[in-house]
Every structure is written in structure tokens, then in C-alpha cells.
Scaffold this motif. Sequence first.
Motif, PDB file in Angstrom:
ATOM      1  N   ALA A   1     -20.352  84.895  16.105  1.00 54.05           N
ATOM      2  CA  ALA A   1     -18.967  84.582  16.446  1.00 54.05           C
ATOM      3  C   ALA A   1     -18.885  83.102  16.793  1.00 54.05           C
ATOM      4  N   ALA A   2     -17.676  82.607  16.978  1.00 58.92           N
ATOM      5  CA  ALA A   2     -17.481  81.213  17.384  1.00 58.92           C
ATOM      6  C   ALA A   2     -16.898  81.175  18.791  1.00 58.92           C
ATOM      7  N   GLN A   3     -17.152  80.115  19.487  1.00 56.61           N
ATOM      8  CA  GLN A   3     -16.585  79.976  20.826  1.00 56.61           C
ATOM      9  C   GLN A   3     -15.105  79.633  20.716  1.00 56.61           C
ATOM     10  N   TRP A   4     -14.353  79.966  21.753  1.00 62.10           N
ATOM     11  CA  TRP A   4     -12.944  79.591  21.779  1.00 62.10           C
ATOM     12  C   TRP A   4     -12.814  78.089  22.018  1.00 62.10           C
ATOM     13  N   ILE A   5     -11.721  77.529  21.547  1.00 62.33           N
ATOM     14  CA  ILE A   5     -11.399  76.130  21.822  1.00 62.33           C
ATOM     15  C   ILE A   5     -10.192  76.110  22.749  1.00 62.33           C
ATOM     16  N   PRO A   6     -10.341  75.612  23.953  1.00 64.01           N
ATOM     17  CA  PRO A   6      -9.179  75.522  24.861  1.00 64.01           C
ATOM     18  C   PRO A   6      -8.077  74.691  24.216  1.00 64.01           C
ATOM     19  N   ALA A   7      -6.842  75.042  24.499  1.00 66.14           N
ATOM     20  CA  ALA A   7      -5.699  74.352  23.897  1.00 66.14           C
ATOM     21  C   ALA A   7      -5.784  72.846  24.103  1.00 66.14           C
ATOM     22  N   GLY A   8      -5.792  72.115  23.009  1.00 64.34           N
ATOM     23  CA  GLY A   8      -5.818  70.665  23.064  1.00 64.34           C
ATOM     24  C   GLY A   8      -7.183  70.039  23.215  1.00 64.34           C
ATOM     25  N   SER A   9      -8.234  70.835  23.366  1.00 64.07           N
ATOM     26  CA  SER A   9      -9.583  70.294  23.557  1.00 64.07           C
ATOM     27  C   SER A   9     -10.134  69.715  22.252  1.00 64.07           C
ATOM     28  N   THR A  10     -10.925  68.646  22.389  1.00 60.56           N
ATOM     29  CA  THR A  10     -11.583  68.031  21.229  1.00 60.56           C
ATOM     30  C   THR A  10     -13.109  68.040  21.381  1.00 60.56           C
ATOM     31  N   GLU A  11     -13.618  68.829  22.328  1.00 59.56           N
ATOM     32  CA  GLU A  11     -15.054  68.842  22.593  1.00 59.56           C
ATOM     33  C   GLU A  11     -15.839  69.652  21.572  1.00 59.56           C
ATOM     34  N   PHE A  12     -15.186  70.623  20.957  1.00 62.35           N
ATOM     35  CA  PHE A  12     -15.859  71.460  19.959  1.00 62.35           C
ATOM     36  C   PHE A  12     -14.908  71.680  18.788  1.00 62.35           C
ATOM     37  N   PRO A  13     -15.415  71.495  17.558  1.00 62.36           N
ATOM     38  CA  PRO A  13     -16.743  70.993  17.200  1.00 62.36           C
ATOM     39  C   PRO A  13     -16.875  69.500  17.476  1.00 62.36           C
ATOM     40  N   LYS A  14     -18.108  69.017  17.454  1.00 62.00           N
ATOM     41  CA  LYS A  14     -18.360  67.625  17.824  1.00 62.00           C
ATOM     42  C   LYS A  14     -17.758  66.646  16.816  1.00 62.00           C
ATOM     43  N   THR A  15     -17.789  66.995  15.546  1.00 64.45           N
ATOM     44  CA  THR A  15     -17.275  66.106  14.512  1.00 64.45           C
ATOM     45  C   THR A  15     -16.315  66.862  13.609  1.00 64.45           C
ATOM     46  N   MET A  16     -15.531  66.090  12.857  1.00 59.36           N
ATOM     47  CA  MET A  16     -14.581  66.662  11.901  1.00 59.36           C
ATOM     48  C   MET A  16     -14.822  66.033  10.532  1.00 59.36           C
ATOM     49  N   PRO A  17     -14.655  66.805   9.464  1.00 58.05           N
ATOM     50  CA  PRO A  17     -14.888  66.245   8.124  1.00 58.05           C
ATOM     51  C   PRO A  17     -13.816  65.223   7.746  1.00 58.05           C
ATOM     52  N   PHE A  18     -14.202  64.275   6.905  1.00 62.96           N
ATOM     53  CA  PHE A  18     -13.241  63.275   6.451  1.00 62.96           C
ATOM     54  C   PHE A  18     -12.444  63.830   5.275  1.00 62.96           C
ATOM     55  N   VAL A  19     -11.146  63.844   5.427  1.00 59.23           N
ATOM     56  CA  VAL A  19     -10.230  64.270   4.365  1.00 59.23           C
ATOM     57  C   VAL A  19      -9.105  63.241   4.318  1.00 59.23           C
ATOM     58  N   LEU A  20      -8.732  62.815   3.138  1.00 55.45           N
ATOM     59  CA  LEU A  20      -7.699  61.799   2.987  1.00 55.45           C
ATOM     60  C   LEU A  20      -6.409  62.211   3.693  1.00 55.45           C
ATOM     61  N   SER A  21      -5.783  61.251   4.364  1.00 57.54           N
ATOM     62  CA  SER A  21      -4.560  61.530   5.110  1.00 57.54           C
ATOM     63  C   SER A  21      -3.433  62.012   4.202  1.00 57.54           C
ATOM     64  N   GLN A  22      -3.393  61.549   2.956  1.00 60.23           N
ATOM     65  CA  GLN A  22      -2.342  61.983   2.035  1.00 60.23           C
ATOM     66  C   GLN A  22      -2.464  63.476   1.740  1.00 60.23           C
ATOM     67  N   GLN A  23      -3.692  63.955   1.589  1.00 62.91           N
ATOM     68  CA  GLN A  23      -3.928  65.384   1.351  1.00 62.91           C
ATOM     69  C   GLN A  23      -3.461  66.202   2.544  1.00 62.91           C
ATOM     70  N   ARG A  24      -3.745  65.715   3.743  1.00 60.69           N
ATOM     71  CA  ARG A  24      -3.333  66.420   4.951  1.00 60.69           C
ATOM     72  C   ARG A  24      -1.815  66.371   5.128  1.00 60.69           C
ATOM     73  N   TYR A  25      -1.227  65.245   4.797  1.00 62.24           N
ATOM     74  CA  TYR A  25       0.231  65.092   4.893  1.00 62.24           C
ATOM     75  C   TYR A  25       0.936  66.080   3.978  1.00 62.24           C
ATOM     76  N   ASP A  26       0.472  66.149   2.736  1.00 62.15           N
ATOM     77  CA  ASP A  26       1.089  67.060   1.759  1.00 62.15           C
ATOM     78  C   ASP A  26       0.940  68.517   2.189  1.00 62.15           C
ATOM     79  N   ALA A  27      -0.215  68.860   2.721  1.00 65.64           N
ATOM     80  CA  ALA A  27      -0.468  70.238   3.145  1.00 65.64           C
ATOM     81  C   ALA A  27       0.392  70.618   4.344  1.00 65.64           C
ATOM     82  N   LEU A  28       0.524  69.704   5.287  1.00 69.06           N
ATOM     83  CA  LEU A  28       1.344  69.991   6.470  1.00 69.06           C
ATOM     84  C   LEU A  28       2.808  70.154   6.080  1.00 69.06           C
ATOM     85  N   LYS A  29       3.248  69.348   5.151  1.00 70.53           N
ATOM     86  CA  LYS A  29       4.626  69.444   4.675  1.00 70.53           C
ATOM     87  C   LYS A  29       4.874  70.784   3.985  1.00 70.53           C
TER      88      LYS A  29
END
Length: 235
Positions: free
Chosen positions: A87-115
Motif C-alpha cells: 500500500a502507499a502512505q497517505w499524503i496530508p492535504a497540501g504536503s510536499t514531503e512525499f514523494p520526495k521528487t516529481m517527474p518532469f513533464v512539460l507545462s504545456q502538457q499539464r496545462y492542456d490536461a487540466l483544462k
Amino acid sequence: DSVRSAKLQPLPEQFTRRSLLSIGVASTTLTTLLSPLVANADFAPGGTLLDREVSIFYGNPEASPSRARDNSNVLFVQDNFYKFGAAAQWIPAGSTEFPKTMPFVLSQQRYDALKKYGSRVKSSMEIIEKIGNVESLSDVPERTDPMYQLRALGLLANSFLASENTGTTNELMLARWYVNEIYLRIGDYRDALSRGDTNEAKSCYTYLIKAMNSYLSLLNRSITSKVGDQFSYIV
């Protein structure tokens, strides 16, 4: 005679008494070292060999008990449990402690997906918040009901946490685990309501909210000012 002479031939030099003894010691040592691994070894649903038993609760005792050991009863099979057998641990609301790193994804790809999927994620949050204030099973849709928009949560995570360059990342599998927990906990919540078990229903809903907020916390880390507005949390 030739057979007899063959049998009476001395051992080759590499098989002297000392070398045979060394082989025996090495073999015994190797067996001793491997015995604990062999005794506890298990395979995750995705085939990863682990040095422990696979458990749907390993790493988080609040994980849904209704998850199948082969991960066959979830929306997104290739998740954290599929790869790591845990299983995975919970992430408290707004916490950035876990996971330690995030993958690099182009901001345009993220913008389009969020839209494309952002409004659907908000709709999912609204219906999940709504079902927490009901007492009747008839007021809680089946977990497979499209109104929960759970597949949209998975699609948004795909665009936020993976790309052609990264492939399927551990962070994406983590997000899928949270979505799968939301899916499973809706079922657990309904089951508790059907039994009239109010306390269990409250517990299931609490874990459901933890899964949703963990998912939102993870994705919010990829929503910068160039991408859009971050999601709120369910309190």
C-alpha cells in the motif's frame, strides 16, 4: 579393462579434497544466506520479486481490505500495489514531503490536461463530499457509476506524472493507487451502510477522503502558476 581403468583414474586437480571442501563450504554459506530470502520471498502482482510477503496493508494499515490480492478488482491495475506489492502512505492535504521528487513533464502538457479534466475532477470531489452526508444506501451510487468521474482522475494523472520520455513513473502508479482506493472505499462505504454499521461506514468514508486528498496533494505539486489553479481539499 578400459572401463575399469576409467573408474580408477585419479580426480582432476580442481577436484582435490581441499577444493571439494571449499565448494561444500561455499554451497552451505550460500544456502544459509538465501534461506531467509527464499522463506519470505513473494511476487507482487506485476511480477516483482520481493524479500517479504505481499500484503495489501503493507505500508498502510488503513488500506481497503476489499482489494484483491492479484489487483483484479480495481480501475487501474498497474498501480503501486501492482509493482511493489504494498500500500502507499497517505499524503496530508497540501504536503510536499512525499514523494520526495516529481517527474518532469512539460507545462504545456499539464496545462492542456487540466483544462480538459479539471472540471471533471471537481465534479468527483463534489459527489464524494455529498455522499458523506447521507444515511441511506440508496443515496450512494454504485462505485462504478460514471458520476464519480474516477477515470478522469486517472487520465489527469497520466498527463501530469508521465510523458513519452519518462514512461510509467512510480509517481503515476502512486496516483493510481489513490484512485483505486477511492473506488474500493466507495464500495466499502456502501457495504457498511447496507449492514447498518454506522461506525464502519464513518471509518470507510474517512479513509475515502484520505485517499482523495492524497491524490489531490500529489497532483497539486504539478500545478504551477503557468498550469492553472490548484485543487482545494475535502475537509
